[in-house]
Scaffold this motif. Structure first.
Motif, short mmCIF file in Angstrom:
data_model
loop_
_atom_site.label_atom_id
_atom_site.label_comp_id
_atom_site.label_asym_id
_atom_site.label_seq_id
_atom_site.Cartn_x
_atom_site.Cartn_y
_atom_site.Cartn_z
N ARG A 1 -30.22 7.73 31.64
CA ARG A 1 -28.76 7.77 31.61
C ARG A 1 -28.20 8.13 32.98
NH1 ARG A 1 -27.71 11.29 26.07
NH2 ARG A 1 -28.53 9.75 24.59
N ALA A 2 -28.97 8.84 33.77
CA ALA A 2 -28.48 9.30 35.07
C ALA A 2 -29.27 8.75 36.24
CB ALA A 2 -28.53 10.84 35.11
N LEU A 3 -30.45 8.20 36.00
CA LEU A 3 -31.32 7.76 37.09
C LEU A 3 -31.62 6.26 36.96
CD1 LEU A 3 -33.88 10.71 37.03
CD2 LEU A 3 -32.02 10.37 38.67
N PRO A 4 -31.93 5.59 38.06
CA PRO A 4 -32.32 4.17 38.00
C PRO A 4 -33.67 4.00 37.30
CG PRO A 4 -32.64 5.04 40.21
CD PRO A 4 -31.92 6.11 39.45
N ARG A 5 -33.95 2.79 36.84
CA ARG A 5 -35.19 2.51 36.12
C ARG A 5 -36.39 2.34 37.06
NH1 ARG A 5 -34.19 0.86 30.74
NH2 ARG A 5 -36.28 -0.04 30.65
N ASP A 6 -36.13 2.23 38.36
CA ASP A 6 -37.22 1.93 39.30
C ASP A 6 -38.41 2.87 39.19
OD1 ASP A 6 -35.45 0.02 40.11
OD2 ASP A 6 -34.95 0.94 42.02
N PRO A 7 -38.21 4.21 39.02
CA PRO A 7 -39.39 5.09 38.97
C PRO A 7 -40.12 5.09 37.64
CG PRO A 7 -37.37 6.28 39.62
CD PRO A 7 -36.96 4.97 39.03
N LEU A 8 -39.59 4.39 36.62
CA LEU A 8 -40.19 4.46 35.28
C LEU A 8 -41.67 4.12 35.28
CD1 LEU A 8 -39.90 5.00 32.28
CD2 LEU A 8 -39.02 2.66 32.00
N PRO A 9 -42.13 3.03 35.96
CA PRO A 9 -43.58 2.76 35.97
C PRO A 9 -44.40 3.91 36.56
CG PRO A 9 -42.35 0.83 36.70
CD PRO A 9 -41.36 1.96 36.62
N LEU A 10 -43.85 4.59 37.56
CA LEU A 10 -44.56 5.74 38.14
C LEU A 10 -44.66 6.88 37.13
CD1 LEU A 10 -42.97 5.81 41.73
CD2 LEU A 10 -45.19 4.88 41.04
N TRP A 11 -43.58 7.10 36.38
CA TRP A 11 -43.61 8.15 35.36
C TRP A 11 -44.66 7.83 34.29
CZ3 TRP A 11 -37.61 7.96 34.37
CH2 TRP A 11 -36.94 8.41 35.52
N LEU A 12 -44.67 6.58 33.84
CA LEU A 12 -45.60 6.19 32.78
C LEU A 12 -47.04 6.24 33.27
CD1 LEU A 12 -43.63 3.20 31.21
CD2 LEU A 12 -43.68 5.59 30.49
N ALA A 13 -47.25 5.90 34.54
CA ALA A 13 -48.60 6.01 35.12
C ALA A 13 -49.03 7.47 35.18
CB ALA A 13 -48.63 5.38 36.50
N ALA A 14 -48.09 8.36 35.53
CA ALA A 14 -48.41 9.79 35.57
C ALA A 14 -48.76 10.31 34.19
CB ALA A 14 -47.23 10.57 36.15
N TYR A 15 -48.13 9.76 33.17
CA TYR A 15 -48.47 10.12 31.78
C TYR A 15 -49.88 9.66 31.43
CZ TYR A 15 -48.38 10.06 26.67
OH TYR A 15 -48.68 10.24 25.35
N GLY A 16 -50.28 8.53 32.02
CA GLY A 16 -51.62 8.01 31.77
C GLY A 16 -51.65 6.66 31.11
N MET A 17 -50.54 5.91 31.17
CA MET A 17 -50.50 4.58 30.55
C MET A 17 -51.07 3.53 31.48
SD MET A 17 -46.91 4.06 28.54
CE MET A 17 -46.28 5.27 27.37
N SER A 18 -51.80 2.58 30.89
CA SER A 18 -52.26 1.41 31.62
C SER A 18 -51.09 0.44 31.81
CB SER A 18 -53.38 0.71 30.85
OG SER A 18 -52.86 0.17 29.64
N ASP A 19 -51.29 -0.60 32.61
CA ASP A 19 -50.22 -1.58 32.83
C ASP A 19 -49.81 -2.24 31.51
OD1 ASP A 19 -50.29 -1.00 35.51
OD2 ASP A 19 -51.49 -2.75 36.07
N ASP A 20 -50.76 -2.61 30.69
CA ASP A 20 -50.45 -3.24 29.40
C ASP A 20 -49.68 -2.29 28.49
OD1 ASP A 20 -51.68 -5.55 30.21
OD2 ASP A 20 -53.57 -5.15 29.15
N GLN A 21 -50.08 -1.03 28.48
CA GLN A 21 -49.38 -0.04 27.66
C GLN A 21 -47.95 0.18 28.15
OE1 GLN A 21 -52.21 3.14 28.16
NE2 GLN A 21 -53.18 2.76 26.18
N GLN A 22 -47.76 0.11 29.47
CA GLN A 22 -46.41 0.26 30.01
C GLN A 22 -45.52 -0.88 29.57
OE1 GLN A 22 -46.10 1.14 34.21
NE2 GLN A 22 -48.04 2.28 34.22
#
Length: 274
Positions: free
Chosen positions: A211-232
């Motif tokens: 709601r307050a931030l751009p979507r650009d960092p979302l893949p980095l956040w999901l990778a930090a969580y431990g998601m693979s590319d397919d899971q993302q």
């Protein structure tokens, strides 16, 4: 109408730290403390306890019927106390719990309360996102997502993983994220990564951040969580259809209450098998 914090009489409460144990009576002084929040059903204040501990006290006013129902099931503050204890046992940052209690609290009527250690120099993440765009843009949120991954691996479901329930302390490499407000917390007897419980935790978190931030960092956040590319890719598809609401939170809260209950019953029945 209950007395305001400025005129509230001292409260004598019986502190609880587990289901059976009780400590010596503690006297609390809402009127002498620093009021942090006051609403018809909630009073939050800060005060120094008799032992010198700086504490935040959250008191929830309940009608007698609601209080009796909680006696038969569970109190919000009891669940949150156990949640914070378990986060501490895992070495995760949270607001350290001191005790919880329930009963009749003088002019406040029937209710329950939770006492936590006061953490200085913290700001709610929601406030940072809303009032300080420059600071929000500098936040490295990857460690927060990595923390959530560790919780899910340990079977912990936060339940209300929103920006308002996360504190931020420090800056740069010394930045810390601190979890609080876990009334819908559950601990499952297995890791929940990849389950509906984990997915909803993550969608609530992503929704409140985006709601307050751009979507650009979302893949980095999901990778930090431990998601693979397919899971993302799969998660982002779910996120595009996601609409946060209090009604949804209540519905999935009920679902996950039942899932947690069935998981405990299954574990007990399995333990009885010779």
């Amino acid at each position: 109408m209950p007395a305001s914090p400025a005129h509230a009489a001292p409260l004598r409460v019986t502190p609880r730290v587990d289901r059976a144990g009780q400590g010596a009576v503690v006297e609390l002084h809402p009127g002498a403390g620093i009021a942090l929040k006051e609403e018809p059903g909630t009073l939050i204040w800060r005060e120094r306890l008799a032992d010198g501990t700086e504490a935040v006290i959250k008191l929830y006013r309940r009608g007698l019927l609601t209080w009796c129902r909680c006696r038969l099931s569970t109190f919000r503050t009891s669940n949150e106390f156990r949640a914070l204890r378990q986060l501490e046992s895992l070495g995760e940052r949270c607001t350290p719990p001191l005790f919880w209690s329930h009963g009749h609290f003088g002019s406040h009527g029937w209710g329950e309360l939770l006492a936590m250690r006061w953490l200085p120099d913290c700001r709610p993440l929601a406030d940072v996102l809303a009032s300080d765009p420059g600071a929000a843009g500098q936040l490295d949120l990857a460690p927060l997502w990595a923390t959530v991954g560790r919780l899910h691996d340990a079977g912990l479901h936060h339940g209300t993983l929103l920006a308002r329930n996360i504190l931020v302390r420090g800056e740069g490499d010394a930045q810390e994220f601190i979890l609080l407000d876990l009334p819908r917390f559950h601990r499952f007897p297995y890791g929940i990564r990849g389950t509906r419980m984990a997915r909803y935790d993550l969608m609530f978190l992503a929704n409140t951040l985006l709601r307050a931030l751009p979507r650009d960092p979302l893949p980095l956040w999901l990778a930090a969580y431990g998601m693979s590319d397919d899971q993302q890719v799969q998660f982002m598809a779910h996120l595009r259809r996601f609409r946060n609401s209090s009604r949804l939170r209540r519905a999935v809260g009920l679902e996950f209450n039942l899932r947690a209950l069935f998981a405990r019953l299954h574990r007990r029945s399995a333990a009885r098998v010779p």
